[in-house]
Structures are given as C-alpha cells and as structure tokens.
Motif scaffolding. Structure first.
Motif, PDB file in Angstrom:
ATOM      1  N   GLN A  84       0.840  -1.205   0.000  1.00 37.37           N
ATOM      2  CA  GLN A  84       0.000   0.000   0.000  1.00 37.37           C
ATOM      3  C   GLN A  84       0.876   1.256   0.000  1.00 37.37           C
ATOM      4  O   GLN A  84       0.612   2.204  -0.735  1.00 37.37           O
ATOM      5  N   GLU A  87       1.167   4.150  -2.902  1.00 39.59           N
ATOM      6  CA  GLU A  87       0.939   5.565  -2.583  1.00 39.59           C
ATOM      7  C   GLU A  87       2.102   6.435  -3.050  1.00 39.59           C
ATOM      8  O   GLU A  87       1.901   7.583  -3.435  1.00 39.59           O
ATOM      9  N   SER A 113       1.743   6.411  -7.200  1.00 39.90           N
ATOM     10  CA  SER A 113       0.519   6.886  -7.862  1.00 39.90           C
ATOM     11  C   SER A 113       0.572   8.353  -8.292  1.00 39.90           C
ATOM     12  O   SER A 113       0.071   8.679  -9.364  1.00 39.90           O
TER      13      SER A 113
END
Length: 149
Positions: free
Chosen positions: A54, A58, A61
């Motif tokens: 995750q 992040e 992105s």
C-alpha cells in the motif's frame, strides 16, 4: 422373581470409554497444532507485505500518470519517504531509485525531452536498501515521460 444380572446389562458409555475418546480427540488436536501455528505466522507476515504494498503504491501513484520535467524527477528522487510501522510494530523503510536504463555512465539521471525514465520504489526491513540481511517486502516501478529540462 428373577435376579437382575448387572454385568450382562452394559448400555451406554462407561468411564473408560469416555477417557479413551477424550484422549483420541486430544491427540488429533495436537496433530493440527503445527498447522495452526504456521497459518498464524503466514497471516502476520502477510500483514506486513500488505502494508508495504500500500505504501509503495501511494508513493508511485502521483507520478505514474503525468509528465514531469527532469528537475521535478530529481526532486522526487531526493525526497526522503517516511519510515512507518505496520500494525505489528514492524518498521518498513521506503526507498526511491531510478532504473539503470535511466542513468548516464556517471550515475546521474539521463533526461531527454520526450524521453522516459524508470522510477522504482522499494519497501524493505532495513534503512539501506542493499543492507545485509534486509528483507524486501515489495517493489514497484513506473515509467515517467520527461516533458522538458
């Protein structure tokens, strides 16, 4: 009157049968204990990998869908991502790097207008990405188009 033969009337479970069945049930439960422990260890390790994935997503992105200048890419590479802990207290270190195809022979960033650079984000168990004994939890890359210097 007839005498009742107590030895001939054996209905139901006796104490010995109940103890034997409890012993067999305990034996089966102990046989499955290593499987349970292994499953719990895998679940806790997956928690760390999920958190690391995750965080890497992040990090990538914001840069994966846009064009950047060479200066902006250099700034992104120089920023130090924050270190974090997952729910079990395991420290996850995030590292940013550029792909080898995106470097000059001296190791500097190769930026050409209209060209691309490969950026890599890695989550590890050590503060240095190539540290001895470091575990890599996850790694991902993005190809970024350079719009100018």
């Amino acid at each position: 009157m007839r005498a009742i033969d107590s030895l001939g009337d054996e209905r139901g479970f006796g104490l010995v049968e109940a103890l034997v069945s409890m012993f067999l049930l305990a034996l089966i439960a102990v046989a499955f204990l290593p499987l349970l422990v292994t499953g719990l260890q895998a679940a806790t390790a997956n928690t760390t990998v999920t958190t690391a994935t995750q965080v890497v997503n992040e990090q990538l992105s914001p840069i994966s869908a846009h064009e950047f200048t060479c200066t902006e890419v250099k700034q992104w590479l120089q920023e130090t991502p924050s270190t974090l802990e997952d729910s079990r207290g395991v420290t996850i270190y995030v590292h940013r790097a550029m792909g080898s195809a995106s470097t000059n022979p001296d190791g500097s960033l190769l930026c050409a207008t209209g060209g691309t650079v490969t950026l890599q984000v890695t989550a590890t168990s050590a503060s240095a990405p190539a540290a001895v004994g470091a575990s890599t939890y996850t790694s991902a890359g993005a190809i970024v188009r350079i719009k100018g210097p």
